[in-house]
Design a protein around this motif. Structure first.
Motif, PDB file in Angstrom:
ATOM      1  N   MET A   1       0.855  -1.190   0.000  1.00 33.05           N
ATOM      2  CA  MET A   1       0.000   0.000   0.000  1.00 33.05           C
ATOM      3  C   MET A   1       0.892   1.241   0.000  1.00 33.05           C
ATOM      4  N   ASP A   2       0.712   2.136  -0.996  1.00 33.68           N
ATOM      5  CA  ASP A   2       1.493   3.364  -1.055  1.00 33.68           C
ATOM      6  C   ASP A   2       0.549   4.535  -1.345  1.00 33.68           C
ATOM      7  N   LEU A   3       1.116   5.740  -1.324  1.00 32.57           N
ATOM      8  CA  LEU A   3       0.283   6.921  -1.486  1.00 32.57           C
ATOM      9  C   LEU A   3      -0.373   6.985  -2.859  1.00 32.57           C
ATOM     10  N   LEU A   4       0.347   6.538  -3.893  1.00 36.35           N
ATOM     11  CA  LEU A   4      -0.231   6.563  -5.230  1.00 36.35           C
ATOM     12  C   LEU A   4      -1.440   5.631  -5.316  1.00 36.35           C
ATOM     13  N   ALA A   5      -1.348   4.470  -4.664  1.00 35.51           N
ATOM     14  CA  ALA A   5      -2.473   3.534  -4.662  1.00 35.51           C
ATOM     15  C   ALA A   5      -3.659   4.123  -3.914  1.00 35.51           C
ATOM     16  N   LEU A   6      -3.395   4.804  -2.799  1.00 34.15           N
ATOM     17  CA  LEU A   6      -4.481   5.405  -2.031  1.00 34.15           C
ATOM     18  C   LEU A   6      -5.140   6.542  -2.801  1.00 34.15           C
ATOM     19  N   ARG A   7      -4.314   7.336  -3.479  1.00 33.27           N
ATOM     20  CA  ARG A   7      -4.875   8.417  -4.293  1.00 33.27           C
ATOM     21  C   ARG A   7      -5.705   7.838  -5.438  1.00 33.27           C
ATOM     22  N   CYS A   8      -5.228   6.785  -6.048  1.00 37.73           N
ATOM     23  CA  CYS A   8      -5.970   6.121  -7.124  1.00 37.73           C
ATOM     24  C   CYS A   8      -7.317   5.614  -6.604  1.00 37.73           C
ATOM     25  N   PHE A   9      -7.313   4.962  -5.446  1.00 38.60           N
ATOM     26  CA  PHE A   9      -8.555   4.466  -4.861  1.00 38.60           C
ATOM     27  C   PHE A   9      -9.519   5.615  -4.576  1.00 38.60           C
ATOM     28  N   GLN A  10      -9.004   6.704  -4.070  1.00 41.17           N
ATOM     29  CA  GLN A  10      -9.836   7.854  -3.736  1.00 41.17           C
ATOM     30  C   GLN A  10     -10.560   8.395  -4.971  1.00 41.17           C
ATOM     31  N   VAL A  11      -9.839   8.490  -6.068  1.00 38.74           N
ATOM     32  CA  VAL A  11     -10.437   9.025  -7.297  1.00 38.74           C
ATOM     33  C   VAL A  11     -11.438   8.035  -7.887  1.00 38.74           C
ATOM     34  N   VAL A  12     -11.090   6.746  -7.902  1.00 39.14           N
ATOM     35  CA  VAL A  12     -12.020   5.733  -8.407  1.00 39.14           C
ATOM     36  C   VAL A  12     -13.288   5.709  -7.552  1.00 39.14           C
ATOM     37  N   ALA A  13     -13.138   5.826  -6.234  1.00 35.11           N
ATOM     38  CA  ALA A  13     -14.294   5.820  -5.336  1.00 35.11           C
ATOM     39  C   ALA A  13     -15.198   7.019  -5.593  1.00 35.11           C
ATOM     40  N   ARG A  14     -14.616   8.156  -5.924  1.00 35.02           N
ATOM     41  CA  ARG A  14     -15.428   9.349  -6.191  1.00 35.02           C
ATOM     42  C   ARG A  14     -16.207   9.206  -7.488  1.00 35.02           C
ATOM     43  N   HIS A  15     -15.544   8.694  -8.524  1.00 34.09           N
ATOM     44  CA  HIS A  15     -16.213   8.562  -9.825  1.00 34.09           C
ATOM     45  C   HIS A  15     -17.046   7.283  -9.925  1.00 34.09           C
ATOM     46  N   GLU A  16     -16.639   6.241  -9.178  1.00 36.45           N
ATOM     47  CA  GLU A  16     -17.208   4.901  -9.349  1.00 36.45           C
ATOM     48  C   GLU A  16     -17.217   4.532 -10.839  1.00 36.45           C
ATOM     49  N   HIS A  17     -16.069   4.818 -11.454  1.00 36.19           N
ATOM     50  CA  HIS A  17     -15.933   4.595 -12.896  1.00 36.19           C
ATOM     51  C   HIS A  17     -14.437   4.576 -13.221  1.00 36.19           C
ATOM     52  N   ARG A  34      -5.352  -2.438 -12.298  1.00 36.35           N
ATOM     53  CA  ARG A  34      -4.344  -3.245 -11.592  1.00 36.35           C
ATOM     54  C   ARG A  34      -4.044  -2.669 -10.210  1.00 36.35           C
ATOM     55  N   THR A  35      -3.989  -1.363 -10.111  1.00 33.48           N
ATOM     56  CA  THR A  35      -3.703  -0.728  -8.817  1.00 33.48           C
ATOM     57  C   THR A  35      -4.801  -1.054  -7.809  1.00 33.48           C
ATOM     58  N   ILE A  36      -6.064  -0.971  -8.234  1.00 33.44           N
ATOM     59  CA  ILE A  36      -7.177  -1.282  -7.333  1.00 33.44           C
ATOM     60  C   ILE A  36      -7.145  -2.754  -6.945  1.00 33.44           C
ATOM     61  N   ALA A  37      -6.836  -3.623  -7.893  1.00 33.05           N
ATOM     62  CA  ALA A  37      -6.779  -5.064  -7.606  1.00 33.05           C
ATOM     63  C   ALA A  37      -5.679  -5.368  -6.591  1.00 33.05           C
ATOM     64  N   ARG A  38      -4.511  -4.733  -6.736  1.00 32.80           N
ATOM     65  CA  ARG A  38      -3.407  -4.943  -5.779  1.00 32.80           C
ATOM     66  C   ARG A  38      -3.771  -4.427  -4.397  1.00 32.80           C
ATOM     67  N   LEU A  39      -4.453  -3.286  -4.363  1.00 35.33           N
ATOM     68  CA  LEU A  39      -4.863  -2.722  -3.073  1.00 35.33           C
ATOM     69  C   LEU A  39      -5.849  -3.654  -2.374  1.00 35.33           C
ATOM     70  N   GLU A  40      -6.789  -4.188  -3.105  1.00 39.61           N
ATOM     71  CA  GLU A  40      -7.760  -5.109  -2.510  1.00 39.61           C
ATOM     72  C   GLU A  40      -7.075  -6.387  -2.023  1.00 39.61           C
ATOM     73  N   ALA A  41      -6.098  -6.861  -2.795  1.00 44.82           N
ATOM     74  CA  ALA A  41      -5.357  -8.050  -2.370  1.00 44.82           C
ATOM     75  C   ALA A  41      -4.574  -7.769  -1.099  1.00 44.82           C
ATOM     76  N   ASP A  42      -3.996  -6.580  -1.009  1.00 43.27           N
ATOM     77  CA  ASP A  42      -3.222  -6.203   0.176  1.00 43.27           C
ATOM     78  C   ASP A  42      -4.117  -6.107   1.406  1.00 43.27           C
ATOM     79  N   LEU A  43      -5.341  -5.577   1.217  1.00 45.27           N
ATOM     80  CA  LEU A  43      -6.268  -5.413   2.336  1.00 45.27           C
ATOM     81  C   LEU A  43      -7.015  -6.697   2.665  1.00 45.27           C
ATOM     82  N   GLY A  44      -7.114  -7.584   1.716  1.00 44.48           N
ATOM     83  CA  GLY A  44      -7.801  -8.845   1.944  1.00 44.48           C
ATOM     84  C   GLY A  44      -9.299  -8.776   1.796  1.00 44.48           C
ATOM     85  N   VAL A  45      -9.834  -7.663   1.275  1.00 49.23           N
ATOM     86  CA  VAL A  45     -11.274  -7.522   1.039  1.00 49.23           C
ATOM     87  C   VAL A  45     -11.479  -6.773  -0.272  1.00 49.23           C
TER      88      VAL A  45
END
Length: 303
Positions: A1-17, A34-45
């Motif tokens: 988990m890094d800042l770029l992944a968190l920023r990516c998640f934040q933007v995807v969550a806002r657009h849901e697209h 791929r970034t969202i998939a890696r983040l979900e794998a890291d979090l386990g959900v």
């Protein structure tokens, strides 16, 4: 988990697209996926519900987003605070409003009093404002609708009457105490659902057991006055529009409604825990003084 992944998640969550998020982030769509998939794998959900090409934030994602907004907001506060301490701060304030017309007279006075401050503006609907404050994308929001959520702090700037704008020469031009029943079947010009003017229009009609006849619906509240002037229909507009001098053309007349509920409240909202540099603090205090009268108050904030 890094800042770029968190920023990516934040933007995807806002657009849901995914593709819209990729466009904002200026990266390829597969990279975002791929970034969202890696983040979900890291979090386990999983953070999103996927239905074909559509995605929706699930309950795990919504909970995680609240933490991400808080964490990235704290980092942005730290960056701004250090920039000020190092003497490299830009002296900037960023403000969002439902319509920029609300800001025009205030900005004229503020820029005259603080000519070195870099003022940046955003126009957006009220339902997007709380997110902008949480993510530190704006310092303040001017809104005529309450903003919900933890950390939101508001001060009332203005409470004013909402008038009926009609084409000049209309049968209601200059009338006092117009009942809502007199507006049954009258063509109305209004913003889309979610804007305070539309909410007020729907609420006043519903209170009279009626439904408004909307003939023009759009996302440009500032253009409503001009549309009334063309003779297309009537509209509810705050008194400040009538009092704006050259902003109110001779092709528009005004009437007062009989209902005491025809008013709006303008709020200045900030996030309580957000760091505000001196330029932003000055703007908040200036806005309160401008609307409430010089010396009558300051924007409340943590010390």
């Amino acid at each position: 988990m890094d800042l770029l992944a968190l920023r990516c998640f934040q933007v995807v969550a806002r657009h849901e697209h995914i593709s819209r998020a990729a466009a904002e982030l200026r990266v390829a769509q597969p990279s975002v996926s791929r970034t969202i998939a890696r983040l979900e794998a890291d979090l386990g959900v999983e953070l999103f519900e996927r239905r074909g090409r559509r995605i929706r934030l699930n309950r795990h994602g919504a909970a995680f987003l609240r933490r991400v907004d808080r964490a990235l907001g704290e980092l942005e506060d730290g960056r701004r605070e250090l920039a000020e301490a190092a003497g490299s701060g830009s002296g900037a304030v960023t403000v969002a409003a439902e319509t920029l017309m609300t800001l025009a007279a205030l900005l004229l006075r503020f820029r005259g009093a603080r000519p070195g401050v870099d003022v940046r503006l955003r126009q957006c609907p009220a339902d997007a404002m709380a997110h902008l404050l949480r993510t530190r994308e704006v310092d303040y929001c001017l809104t005529s609708r309450p903003l919900s959520g933890p950390g939101m702090e508001a001060v009332e700037l203005l409470r004013e009457e909402v008038l009926l704008a009609v084409p000049a020469g209309h049968a209601l031009d200059g009338r006092e105490g117009v009942p809502m029943t007199a507006l049954d079947g009258e063509p109305f010009i209004a913003p889309g659902p979610g804007h305070w003017q539309r909410d007020l229009t729907d609420r006043l009609f519903a209170g009279a057991g009626l439904r408004p006849l909307i003939v023009c619906e759009g996302n440009e509240p500032g253009a409503i006055l001009d549309m009334v002037g063309t003779g297309l229909g009537v509209a509810l507009l705050p008194a400040m529009v009538r009092d704006a001098g050259d902003r109110a053309p001779a092709t528009v007349g005004w009437a007062r409604l009989a209902t005491p509920d025809s008013h709006r409240v303008l709020w200045l909202v900030r996030h309580r825990s957000a760091y505000l540099p001196p330029a932003a603090r000055d703007f908040g205090d200036f806005a309160v003084g401008y609307f409430q009268g010089e010396g009558r108050g300051r924007m409340p904030r943590d010390s």
